[in-house]
Write an enzyme that holds these catalytic residues in place. Structure first.
Site, PDB file in Angstrom:
ATOM      1  N   HIS A  78      -1.205   5.918   6.456  1.00 64.20           N
ATOM      2  CA  HIS A  78      -0.547   5.931   5.212  1.00 64.20           C
ATOM      3  C   HIS A  78      -0.272   7.256   4.636  1.00 64.20           C
ATOM      4  CE1 HIS A  78      -2.260   1.937   5.145  1.00 64.20           C
ATOM      5  NE2 HIS A  78      -1.472   1.349   4.274  1.00 64.20           N
ATOM      6  N   SER A 119       0.722  -1.099   0.088  1.00 65.34           N
ATOM      7  CA  SER A 119       0.067   0.164   0.000  1.00 65.34           C
ATOM      8  C   SER A 119       0.811   1.252   0.064  1.00 65.34           C
ATOM      9  CB  SER A 119      -0.781  -0.138   1.073  1.00 65.34           C
ATOM     10  OG  SER A 119      -0.128  -0.296   2.378  1.00 65.34           O
TER      11      SER A 119
END
Length: 263
Positions: free
Chosen positions: A244, A40
């Site tokens: 993230h 990711s």
């Protein structure tokens, strides 16, 4: 008026584009063949804008920015949630002897890092055990998994320059923020120490395979979760966006780091 720190970050990103003109000009005659592998942190999860929702691939992710800067012939294989086994089973098909550049982030999902982060977000709970569990996996299992992944990349793309990008520290280790005020500063420091150990293992294995390790921790300093200009999402909705890099993290953190490494 643009905040001074935000303007400086934008200037750094603009400078990164200037690093790549020679390669981009060369690409008019002989396009650079570039393949992006990984999880990711390479797919662009966290940017909130996905052309491939299943893998959360984003045009704002550093691989796409790099491909555009190089005017490269680009294959985007990185996928949210990928482990080393997924890389081996589903992501290597685009590699061959004609591949020029490979980038990869991998390993974070193999060590249960997401579970440790979730544990540290639970109010009144102690996540030390979960962090220590991840650290044991970093030391005992991850080196062998990275050997397998890196060896396969080298075999499939023997002429490529391979760049292994690391992971940033998530927290500033000085303050809490958000409605939950979690994790605590003490837990943040433990998680940052674990991130540093992860970086050391990834660097060592990358260098053993003659790959270039790209350390992004310095690029994210001053831009962690709870900092004024954060390159990382805190707790977000949908939850998959949490913890993230955001679009600025790719534009002003990851992209300049890989651009400098390639030049």
């Amino acid at each position: 008026m643009i905040p001074a720190r935000l303007a400086a970050a934008a200037l750094a990103a603009t400078a990164a584009f200037a690093l790549l003109p020679a390669a981009a000009a060369h690409a008019e005659f002989d396009p650079v063949r570039y393949v992006a592998l990984g999880d990711s942190y390479s797919s662009g999860t966290g940017t909130g804008d996905y052309f491939d929702p299943a893998c959360r691939r984003s045009a704002r992710a550093y691989p796409q920015l790099l491909a555009d800067g190089l005017n490269a012939e680009f294959t985007f294989e990185a996928c949210s949630g990928a482990r080393t086994a997924d890389l081996l089973s589903t992501q290597l098909g685009a590699l061959d002897a004609e591949t020029d550049i490979v980038t990869v982030t991998i390993g974070g999902n193999d060590i249960g890092w997401a579970d440790a982060v979730k544990a540290c977000l639970t109010p009144l709970a102690d996540c030390t055990d979960e962090i220590e569990d991840s650290e044991r996996l970093v030391q005992l299992q991850l080196p062998g998994l990275l050997d397998g992944a890196y060896g396969a990349i080298a075999n499939r793309a023997p002429n490529a320059d391979v760049y292994v990008l690391g992971y940033p520290r998530l927290f500033n280790g000085a303050s809490t923020c958000g409605a939950l005020r979690q994790p605590s500063v003490a837990e943040q420091l433990l998680m940052n120490e674990a991130a540093d150990r992860l970086a050391g293992v990834i660097r060592n294995k990358a260098e053993e395979h003659d790959f270039t390790y790209v350390d992004v921790r310095r690029a994210f300093e001053g831009h962690a979760i709870c900092d004024d200009v954060a390159y990382l999402n805190g707790l977000a909705y949908p939850p998959s966006e949490s913890y993230h890099p955001n679009a600025m993290g790719h534009q002003n953190g990851y992209y300049p780091a890989i651009a400098r490494a390639i030049v």
